[in-house]
Design a protein around this motif. Sequence first.
Motif, PDB file in Angstrom:
ATOM      1  N   HIS A   1      36.776  50.000  43.918  1.00  0.00           N
ATOM      2  CA  HIS A   1      37.926  49.392  43.234  1.00  0.00           C
ATOM      3  C   HIS A   1      38.136  50.007  41.850  1.00  0.00           C
ATOM      4  O   HIS A   1      39.284  50.169  41.421  1.00  0.00           O
TER       5      HIS A   1
ATOM      6  N   MET B   1      31.651  47.011  42.240  1.00  0.00           N
ATOM      7  CA  MET B   1      32.717  47.442  43.170  1.00  0.00           C
ATOM      8  C   MET B   1      33.308  48.769  42.680  1.00  0.00           C
ATOM      9  O   MET B   1      34.464  48.837  42.246  1.00  0.00           O
TER      10      MET B   1
ATOM     11  N   ASP C   1      33.706  45.481  48.616  1.00  0.00           N
ATOM     12  CA  ASP C   1      34.343  46.597  47.914  1.00  0.00           C
ATOM     13  C   ASP C   1      35.058  47.473  48.947  1.00  0.00           C
ATOM     14  O   ASP C   1      36.195  47.912  48.745  1.00  0.00           O
TER      15      ASP C   1
ATOM     16  N   LYS D   1      34.825  38.496  44.492  1.00  0.00           N
ATOM     17  CA  LYS D   1      35.193  39.797  45.093  1.00  0.00           C
ATOM     18  C   LYS D   1      36.687  39.849  45.401  1.00  0.00           C
ATOM     19  O   LYS D   1      37.352  40.848  45.138  1.00  0.00           O
TER      20      LYS D   1
END
Length: 421
Positions: free
Chosen positions: A25, A22, A352, A52
């Motif tokens: 992030h 991800m 993401d 997630k």
Amino acid sequence: MSADSEKLETGRRKLAWARAHMPVHAELRERYGTDRPFAGVTVGVCSHVEAKTGVLIETLAAAGAEVIFTGSEPGSSQDDVVAALNEQQGITGYARRGATKAELDTFHRQALDHGPNLILDDAAELTARLVHERPDLLPGLKGVCEQTTTGVQRIQAMLREGMVGFPAYAVNDTPMKHEFDNVHGTGESSLTNLMLTTNLLLAGKQVVVAGYGDCGLGVAQKARAWGAQVTVTEIEPRKALRAHMAGFRVTSMEEAARYGEVFVTATGNRDVIRVEHFAQMRDGALLANAGHFNVEIDARALADVAESVTEARPGIVEYRMSDGRRLHLVAEGRLVNLATPTAMGHPVEVMDQTFAMQFMAAQHLLEHGAALTPGMQRVPDEVDRQVAEIKLQTLGVTIDALTESQRHFLDTWRLEEILGA
Ligand code: NAI
């Protein structure tokens, strides 16, 4: 190693894997980890608590928030991830896989007891409960970010009854969310989980997809790519036409029920497959739902008309009809990509993006919410664009920029200027 520490270790590993995939992030933690714009803010996150979602929760905490999380659906939270989040500072959660309806209600109430200033919601679960049961918390609520279609519809319904006295961002409706998450996320993960749970082949099968919105379109397109013969059912003429012109067979559920082998509902509506359809179905038909609530397939009616009900495989219940036909309901008609025994939800990269939209919308709401009119609001386009830019950057994809003359060309209506006189 005790069962508890083993669970914690598995949860930590799942979070580490998701975190590693991800990158948007990671960039958000980099950008907001020092200034910590959420400091002093209690954020309630209601979603499917798996890795997630865990990374979103960690990112909010890294940006200073006190995060309270809970599950949005009984079958989709993962206990190891819940444990690995609960051990972290600034994070408190209430969720359990397989929670009963009563337990889920209690979890939501416990989350609300923390008095969230912002809610990041899935299907308006926490929002509706706060409005309904805890109006005393409304003065402290700065706003809501809603991530799914059903939630946006529910908040709009609340709005029609004059019950939304706070700004709510329709994060679901941003291009960066619904054009990717609903289409590719739901499409890929619903079919993957369905085939993993059944261990059957999709190629050559008659697949019926109910609803040709973003999710249905994704499921239909991916099923076709896997070699299935795909039929679409709709109630909206333009969506039906769109499916027709994309080359799908479009017909009524009454007709499709007769020949379908695999059914996937993605309508956000109820009783889409019901008793008169069960009566027509072929022996061995598989029934799965990708919409938010477990009401798209009328499972109660199915149980009523069945002569016997048994577990065929983990995650699949067999309903045997009096004429010997067997119909197979996957994950009790709950979200097929999240509630089967091995389900992992959407692919990491898609979430993401989705959760970056939730994060950025929340950050924008925090900064500008006071100036917004209460009610459902579109997330400003610049926020959507910003997340797209970060995503492209993490992918190493370069795009062109408008030249001055192109910008001018697009901005003007005077013919002589357009023709460069
Ligand atoms: P959408 O509103 O874009 O599409 C729904 C479609 O279903 C519409 O075209 C509508 O005309 C059609 N429809 C409604 N009633 C019908 C009926 N009786 N028969 C046939 N078609 C019917 O919604 P979207 O974004 O595709 O979402 C659908 C559902 O999936 C929602 O509940 C949403 O919350 C959920 N969802 C699930 C995800 C997952 O992870 N499985 C991810 C994202 C959304």
